[in-house]
Each structure stands twice: as C-alpha cells, then as structure tokens.
Design an enzyme around this catalytic site. Structure first.
Site, PDB file in Angstrom:
ATOM      1  N   TRP A   1       0.785  -1.213  -0.025  1.00  0.00           N
ATOM      2  CA  TRP A   1      -0.839   0.007   0.088  1.00  0.00           C
ATOM      3  C   TRP A   1       0.930   1.300  -0.089  1.00  0.00           C
ATOM      4  O   TRP A   1       0.893   2.419  -0.799  1.00  0.00           O
ATOM      5  CB  TRP A   1      -1.099   0.386   1.265  1.00  0.00           C
ATOM      6  N   ASP A  49      -1.958   6.838   6.707  1.00  0.00           N
ATOM      7  CA  ASP A  49      -2.695   6.246   5.718  1.00  0.00           C
ATOM      8  C   ASP A  49      -3.505   4.918   6.526  1.00  0.00           C
ATOM      9  O   ASP A  49      -3.248   3.884   6.654  1.00  0.00           O
ATOM     10  CB  ASP A  49      -2.357   5.145   4.523  1.00  0.00           C
ATOM     11  N   LYS A  82     -13.142  -1.362   6.427  1.00  0.00           N
ATOM     12  CA  LYS A  82     -12.469  -1.953   7.326  1.00  0.00           C
ATOM     13  C   LYS A  82     -13.230  -2.196   8.552  1.00  0.00           C
ATOM     14  O   LYS A  82     -13.666  -2.780   9.636  1.00  0.00           O
ATOM     15  CB  LYS A  82     -10.742  -2.487   7.418  1.00  0.00           C
TER      16      LYS A  82
HETATM   17  N1  PMP Z   1      -4.361   1.086   1.782  1.00  0.00           N
HETATM   18  C1  PMP Z   1      -4.386   0.134   2.620  1.00  0.00           C
HETATM   19  C2  PMP Z   1      -3.162   0.204   3.936  1.00  0.00           C
HETATM   20  C3  PMP Z   1      -5.714  -1.277   2.571  1.00  0.00           C
HETATM   21  O1  PMP Z   1      -5.471  -1.795   2.925  1.00  0.00           O
HETATM   22  C4  PMP Z   1      -6.357  -0.731   1.330  1.00  0.00           C
HETATM   23  C5  PMP Z   1      -7.167  -1.649   0.911  1.00  0.00           C
HETATM   24  N2  PMP Z   1      -7.060  -3.138   1.299  1.00  0.00           N
HETATM   25  C6  PMP Z   1      -5.963   0.835   0.604  1.00  0.00           C
HETATM   26  C7  PMP Z   1      -5.509   1.483   1.054  1.00  0.00           C
HETATM   27  C8  PMP Z   1      -6.993  -0.055  -0.611  1.00  0.00           C
HETATM   28  O2  PMP Z   1      -8.101   0.742  -0.274  1.00  0.00           O
HETATM   29  P1  PMP Z   1      -9.135   1.033  -1.504  1.00  0.00           P
HETATM   30  O3  PMP Z   1      -9.649  -0.363  -2.075  1.00  0.00           O
HETATM   31  O4  PMP Z   1     -10.985   1.892  -0.760  1.00  0.00           O
HETATM   32  O5  PMP Z   1      -8.762   2.310  -2.590  1.00  0.00           O
END
Ligand code: PMP
Length: 376
Positions: free
Chosen positions: A115, A187, A211
């Site tokens: 991420w 994030d 989540k």
């Molecule tokens: N950041 C983290 C730490 C994540 O775990 C995720 C999704 N698993 C995201 C960003 C991306 O999120 P989204 O699919 O809502 O764009």
C-alpha cells in the site's frame, strides 16, 4: 436525530460464519440487523435512508451524528476538519499530493509494503518522492527500521506512511516524528479505531471505511485546518480538500448509504465503550493467535518481527506450504472463512478487525492447534 443502537433480539438470527476477510471486512451483527430493520422504513418515514435526498434534514442528521461520534471516539480537536469522501482510500494516494504540494514539490514517503508503494507511485505523478526508509529484514523477519536511520528531508511538503500494512501484517507501534514544518500523513485504512491515536500528531489521517468503519464506498479524511488550501491547478474539483471542506463533503451527492452504515458502526463502537475498550479486546485477540503461532513454531511461522506484528492482520505461513490448501478448506468447513493470504504474499491471513468477536478468534486458535496435532 441521534443514531442510537436499538436493542436486538438475538433469537432472530445468529450468523454461523466468522469472516476473516481483509476487506471489505466483517461488520458487527447488531449493525447489520439494525440496517435490516430500517431498510424499508427509516425512522417511520416509510422510506429507506438510501432513498432520501442528501440535502434533506433526515440525511443531514445522520451525516452530522456520524461525524460527531467519530470526533468523540477519536477525540478530534476543533481545528481539524472531518471529510466523508467518495471513492476508496486509493483516491487519497492522489489527493494528498495534489493538495499538499505547496511550492515544495518533494515529499517523504516510508515504504513498508504494497500500500505504501501504491501511494508512492501515485504521488510520483505530481511531484518528487523521496523514499526515506523501507522495510528491512533480519533472520527472515521483516521489520520497520528505527527513525534514526531514515533519510527524511527538512524541505519535504509532508511525510507519508502506512501505520499498518494490510497484506504483510506489518504495523508501526510508534509514531514517526517530523521536522517542525513537515506535516505527518497517515493511511490508517486498516487500523483506524483499532487503538487510540493522538490526532494532533498528524496533519492528515485518511482511511477507507470497509474494514473498521463500515462498508466500501466512503473514505474518511481528518485534516488540520491550516493544510486546507488551494490544490495544484490541474486538480479535478472533487479532489480538492478545500472545495470538499467548504461544502462539508456535500459538493456532490455523497455515498449516503455507506455514510449511514458508518454512523451505525460508530454508534456501535461507542456502545462497546469506545476505542480504548476495543483496543483491550483487540490486544487479547491478536495475542491469542500469535501465541498459537509461537507455541507451534515448528509448524507455523510469522515472518514479521515481534514488535512490528499487526494487531488487525495476523499473517502467517504453514512451514509445509503443501498443507495450506487443506488448512484453508478445513477452516472454511468450520465456519472460519476467508483466511487465504493475499495473492502477492500467499500463506494465511486472519484479519481480526473490531467487529470480529473473540469467539471467532478462539475458534480459529483451537482449530490451528488441532490442525498441528493432526498433521504436525
Ligand atoms: N491502504 C491500505 C492500507 C489498504 O489496506 C487498502 C485496501 N486494502 C487501501 C489503501 C486501498 O483501499 P481502497 O480499495 O478503498 O482504495
């Protein structure tokens, strides 16, 4: 109109499956039941909340209460704005640089996994990214290097990091320090509300809802007032924090149903005793699983150093990887669902977000111990 969790008749239904999915993740049963009960007739209006206009007083009350509850749960000071924005957390990978590059066109990023890398790739489209530190390995264990080894810059527009890397199960148990004029951006998608955080340590916090806050489709941004300013000139209007803040996230139609579900989850959290109370439960849940992994270390392995292990995403491997499909199949048959690790990591991942009851974790721990006895 306050969001109040109604007393639930548990005899109506009890789910039989514990969902360990990394996201969208398990929601509290009480929230789902309340949403079900209100589906056709929200508060006597004879309509679902999702059928109501976002500018009407009914939805406004839902929106405002969700924000008030989040502010209370996270102790968010008045000089921070809370935005409820459409799109996933990934949109913040672009919004952060588009809004925070302020003449300083360089930003520090800490790369601790998938991420972080996605955030880095996106920010690199709008300015220069200095990767100030990345995950290290020692004796096959991943760890976050201590801050005295980081190459952060005093002239950075901001420092971005991912407190919990959802795929590797790697989590900071400390908060990075920044130079005086460099805001910290986090994030928090997979750890928000799982443990207390001090909001004033941060310039911007963002998190996708799917989540710990609710269902997919909405992302929460908590931003300090002084960081709300004109975005880079080519920024799409909807990606401007300034425009969204001026319009209280109502510039266009927000994802109203996701916002409503977030409100129910936040009200549920308050009923559980708030973040500190949930944190105590989360620590117990994580300890239960890591203890099994460590007790049967000839059979299971966690590839993250003990001080960086995630509270929310317990990632482990079977030393004999050929047994992994059987493990997953037998777990599934017991109602322990969605334990397969991410496709980039393989292995097993138990995501134990706030809504995962301790019973689910205890059943998984028992199953893991039994599996060793059968196949170890
Ligand atoms: N950041 C983290 C730490 C994540 O775990 C995720 C999704 N698993 C995201 C960003 C991306 O999120 P989204 O699919 O809502 O764009």
């Amino acid at each position: 109109m306050q969001t109040v969790m109604k007393p639930i008749d548990k005899k109506i239904t009890m789910r039989k499956v514990y969902n360990f999915s990394a996201g969208p993740g398990m929601l509290p049963e009480d929230v789902l039941l309340q949403a079900q009960a209100e589906m056709l007739d929200w508060h006597g209006l004879g309509m679902s909340i999702m059928e109501l206009g976002h500018r009407g007083p009914e939805f406004k009350s839902v929106a405002e209460q969700a924000e008030a509850d989040l502010r209370e749960l996270m102790n968010i000071p008045a000089n921070y704005k809370v935005l409820f924005l459409a799109g996933g957390a990934s949109i913040q990978f672009a919004m952060v640089p588009l809004n925070l590059f302020d003449g300083r066109q360089i930003a520090d990023y800490i790369d601790t996994g998938v991420w972080s890398k996605k955030a880095i790739a996106e920010a690199s489209r709008y300015g220069i990214v200095n990767v100030a530190a990345e995950t290290q390995h020692q004796d096959h264990l991943a760890y976050i290097p201590s801050q005295d080894t980081w190459a952060t810059r005093e002239d950075a527009a901001y420092l971005h990091y991912t407190p919990n890397e959802t795929i590797a199960g790697l989590e900071f148990n400390w908060v990075p320090k920044t130079f005086a004029d460099v805001p910290l951006v986090a994030d928090m998608t997979s750890m928000i509300l799982s443990r207390p955080v001090n909001v004033t340590d941060y310039g911007v916090i963002y998190a996708g809802a799917q989540k710990n806050i609710g269902q997919a489709g909405i992302t929460i941004v908590i931003i300090r007032d002084d960081l709300i300013r004109e975005a880079l000139p080519y920024t799409p209007s909807l990606y401007s924090y300034e425009l969204q803040a001026e319009n209280n996230s109502f510039y266009n139609t927000p994802p109203t149903y996701s916002w409503y579900i977030s409100g129910l989850v936040l009200a549920w959290m308050k009923k559980q005793g708030g973040v500190q109370a949930i944190y105590e439960i989360n620590k117990r849940k994580a300890k239960t699983l890591y203890s099994i992994i460590d007790t049967y270390s000839d059979f299971y392995s966690c590839r993250v150093r003990a001080d960086c292990r995630s509270l929310m995403n317990v990632m482990f491997y079977l030393k004999n990887d050929e047994l992994t499909p059987l493990f997953l199949e037998q777990a599934h048959d017991r109602g322990l669902a969605n334990l397969r690790g991410h496709k980039v990591s393989g292995g097993v991942r138990a995501s134990i977000y706030n809504a995962m009851p301790e019973e689910g974790v205890n059943l998984l721990a028992d199953f893991m111990a039994e599996f060793v006895k059968k196949y170890g």
